[in-house]
Design a protein around this motif. Sequence first.
Motif, PDB file in Angstrom:
ATOM      1  N   MET A  50      26.763   2.690   1.404  1.00 14.92           N
ATOM      2  CA  MET A  50      25.803   2.909   2.484  1.00 14.92           C
ATOM      3  C   MET A  50      24.390   3.037   1.919  1.00 14.92           C
ATOM      4  O   MET A  50      23.422   2.524   2.498  1.00 14.92           O
ATOM      5  N   LEU A  51      24.265   3.710   0.788  1.00 15.79           N
ATOM      6  CA  LEU A  51      22.957   3.841   0.152  1.00 15.79           C
ATOM      7  C   LEU A  51      22.447   2.496  -0.354  1.00 15.79           C
ATOM      8  O   LEU A  51      21.242   2.219  -0.293  1.00 15.79           O
ATOM      9  N   LEU A  52      23.348   1.659  -0.852  1.00 13.72           N
ATOM     10  CA  LEU A  52      22.935   0.320  -1.277  1.00 13.72           C
ATOM     11  C   LEU A  52      22.399  -0.477  -0.093  1.00 13.72           C
ATOM     12  O   LEU A  52      21.417  -1.215  -0.216  1.00 13.72           O
ATOM     13  N   THR A  53      23.061  -0.345   1.054  1.00 16.87           N
ATOM     14  CA  THR A  53      22.559  -0.994   2.270  1.00 16.87           C
ATOM     15  C   THR A  53      21.150  -0.515   2.588  1.00 16.87           C
ATOM     16  O   THR A  53      20.250  -1.319   2.887  1.00 16.87           O
ATOM     17  N   ALA A  54      20.941   0.792   2.509  1.00 19.86           N
ATOM     18  CA  ALA A  54      19.635   1.371   2.820  1.00 19.86           C
ATOM     19  C   ALA A  54      18.565   0.872   1.851  1.00 19.86           C
ATOM     20  O   ALA A  54      17.484   0.410   2.266  1.00 19.86           O
ATOM     21  N   PHE A  55      18.835   0.954   0.559  1.00 20.37           N
ATOM     22  CA  PHE A  55      17.837   0.574  -0.436  1.00 20.37           C
ATOM     23  C   PHE A  55      17.557  -0.923  -0.409  1.00 20.37           C
ATOM     24  O   PHE A  55      16.400  -1.344  -0.570  1.00 20.37           O
TER      25      PHE A  55
ATOM     26  N   PRO B 128      26.321   8.163  13.811  1.00 19.14           N
ATOM     27  CA  PRO B 128      25.248   7.190  13.628  1.00 19.14           C
ATOM     28  C   PRO B 128      24.040   7.727  12.861  1.00 19.14           C
ATOM     29  O   PRO B 128      23.217   6.942  12.377  1.00 19.14           O
ATOM     30  N   LEU B 129      23.954   9.049  12.737  1.00 15.97           N
ATOM     31  CA  LEU B 129      22.808   9.634  12.046  1.00 15.97           C
ATOM     32  C   LEU B 129      22.871   9.464  10.533  1.00 15.97           C
ATOM     33  O   LEU B 129      21.980   9.897   9.803  1.00 15.97           O
TER      34      LEU B 129
ATOM     35  N   LEU C 153      18.022   7.056   5.211  1.00 16.78           N
ATOM     36  CA  LEU C 153      16.615   6.661   5.252  1.00 16.78           C
ATOM     37  C   LEU C 153      15.739   7.746   4.645  1.00 16.78           C
ATOM     38  O   LEU C 153      14.767   7.448   3.929  1.00 16.78           O
ATOM     39  N   MET C 154      16.070   9.010   4.882  1.00 16.36           N
ATOM     40  CA  MET C 154      15.302  10.103   4.278  1.00 16.36           C
ATOM     41  C   MET C 154      15.441  10.090   2.753  1.00 16.36           C
ATOM     42  O   MET C 154      14.481  10.368   2.025  1.00 16.36           O
ATOM     43  N   ILE C 155      16.635   9.746   2.269  1.00 17.90           N
ATOM     44  CA  ILE C 155      16.828   9.639   0.824  1.00 17.90           C
ATOM     45  C   ILE C 155      15.951   8.529   0.254  1.00 17.90           C
ATOM     46  O   ILE C 155      15.295   8.695  -0.786  1.00 17.90           O
ATOM     47  N   VAL C 156      15.916   7.395   0.937  1.00 14.91           N
ATOM     48  CA  VAL C 156      15.093   6.275   0.473  1.00 14.91           C
ATOM     49  C   VAL C 156      13.613   6.648   0.501  1.00 14.91           C
ATOM     50  O   VAL C 156      12.865   6.329  -0.434  1.00 14.91           O
ATOM     51  N   VAL C 157      13.184   7.329   1.560  1.00 16.66           N
ATOM     52  CA  VAL C 157      11.772   7.735   1.667  1.00 16.66           C
ATOM     53  C   VAL C 157      11.368   8.621   0.500  1.00 16.66           C
ATOM     54  O   VAL C 157      10.262   8.492  -0.049  1.00 16.66           O
ATOM     55  N   LEU C 158      12.253   9.523   0.090  1.00 17.49           N
ATOM     56  CA  LEU C 158      11.953  10.373  -1.069  1.00 17.49           C
ATOM     57  C   LEU C 158      11.792   9.552  -2.342  1.00 17.49           C
ATOM     58  O   LEU C 158      11.109   9.990  -3.285  1.00 17.49           O
TER      59      LEU C 158
ATOM     60  N   THR D 289       9.081  14.058   8.207  1.00 18.57           N
ATOM     61  CA  THR D 289       9.733  15.331   8.528  1.00 18.57           C
ATOM     62  C   THR D 289       9.850  15.483  10.036  1.00 18.57           C
ATOM     63  O   THR D 289      10.874  15.930  10.564  1.00 18.57           O
ATOM     64  N   LYS D 290       8.809  15.075  10.758  1.00 12.61           N
ATOM     65  CA  LYS D 290       8.803  15.160  12.219  1.00 12.61           C
ATOM     66  C   LYS D 290       9.678  14.083  12.846  1.00 12.61           C
ATOM     67  O   LYS D 290      10.392  14.335  13.822  1.00 12.61           O
ATOM     68  N   THR D 291       9.604  12.864  12.292  1.00 18.04           N
ATOM     69  CA  THR D 291      10.282  11.738  12.936  1.00 18.04           C
ATOM     70  C   THR D 291      11.723  11.554  12.485  1.00 18.04           C
ATOM     71  O   THR D 291      12.505  10.889  13.181  1.00 18.04           O
ATOM     72  N   LEU D 292      12.098  12.123  11.341  1.00 16.17           N
ATOM     73  CA  LEU D 292      13.457  11.948  10.830  1.00 16.17           C
ATOM     74  C   LEU D 292      14.214  13.266  10.674  1.00 16.17           C
ATOM     75  O   LEU D 292      15.293  13.446  11.235  1.00 16.17           O
ATOM     76  N   LEU D 293      13.657  14.196   9.890  1.00 14.54           N
ATOM     77  CA  LEU D 293      14.400  15.406   9.539  1.00 14.54           C
ATOM     78  C   LEU D 293      14.679  16.295  10.749  1.00 14.54           C
ATOM     79  O   LEU D 293      15.818  16.731  10.960  1.00 14.54           O
ATOM     80  N   ILE D 294      13.644  16.592  11.533  1.00 13.39           N
ATOM     81  CA  ILE D 294      13.837  17.489  12.683  1.00 13.39           C
ATOM     82  C   ILE D 294      14.801  16.887  13.712  1.00 13.39           C
ATOM     83  O   ILE D 294      15.740  17.567  14.147  1.00 13.39           O
TER      84      ILE D 294
END
Length: 387
Positions: free
Chosen positions: A221-226, A172-173, A179-184, A94-99
Amino acid sequence: MNDNELRSQSLNLLRFPLAVVVLVVHVFSTNDLLLQGETFKVDSHPLFLWVNNFIDGFLRDQSVPVYFFISGFVFFLGIKLTKETFVRKLKNRTKTLLIPYIIWNLAAVLMIGIRFVPWFRDYFSYLDLKFNFSLPALLSCFWKYHGELCQAPVGTEAYAGELASVAPINAPLWFLRDLMIVVLCTPLLYWLLKRAGYYLVILLGILWFGSVSFDFKHSDMLLTAFFFFSWGACLSIGKKDMLRIFGRYFIVSMILYPLLAVLYVVSVYHFPEMFSIIKRLNVMVGLIFAYNLATWLLRCRICKVNAFLASSAFFIYVSHTLICHKILKLFVIKLNPESDLALLGVYALTVLLTLALLLSTFYLLKRYAPGFLKILTGRKEPPVATV
């Protein structure tokens, strides 16, 4: 240094060059530039187009997959994912990605909004633009931005149509968003990787590679992430020796990566139906190539990790698109490049000036406002003395 130090230092060494690669790719583009109501085209400069194709072959789409891989490897490094560990990781992300994700997308919104401030209106070509300050338009900036915030000026609808995107307003974000989706999804990924291991990674790789034939947009893009996150996670969960595994393919990667990049350039001109497939192959090989090159440079003591540059990588990544295209347009207007070499010089100068400005800003924030910098990047940076 021992293998553990070499492994971590190799990943750290990659951070800054990968951020610079993203900057170069985003500056060197064949997109038209809208300059004071007129369109500046680059398609009449064959040398520029040729160089741009080489940049695409060697650099485009190479950085973000490596970032996903590193994120997956680091996320599971030395832990067993329990409920308590997941909650702790979630709070940290949450600190390093979401904010930072919210802050830097808001910064992009403000960059658009500033042209509607009376003091600045005279500095923009179009004075009749209207700002769509509605909740749906604002929310689109944080998910998939298609230009809802500000309508296209009359006569530039085609240009604005090129801005339609599956990325947030600060493009670019999309890396942070996905990445936040993958972390969940990491509890499910952890469970699957513990049982299926490399079979899951191979399956995701097949889906990612196969998606090249379809227009899946955000799903691609999500496939790339996962895929790349799971690849790094699999090594970390299985306690695999990345130095040994990737090191087996040192010579192969050193030959195959530049070869595929050149084949990509050739395919653009002669086999356009093949360039997407070649690029996917090059992205996969590029990950192994980048890590092997970093370990070789460190092992041979050709270079070492610069703490300042490594810590600046995230700041450069999230902020560069806010200024790089404005600098490019300013240079094109003032210098009016007509030859291919002059145009290449303008684009290269844009990269250098953008990088210099961002590094200077990062240095000043680190020295005089470290608390504010920590909020902007979500990271506690090392002291200036480490430069």
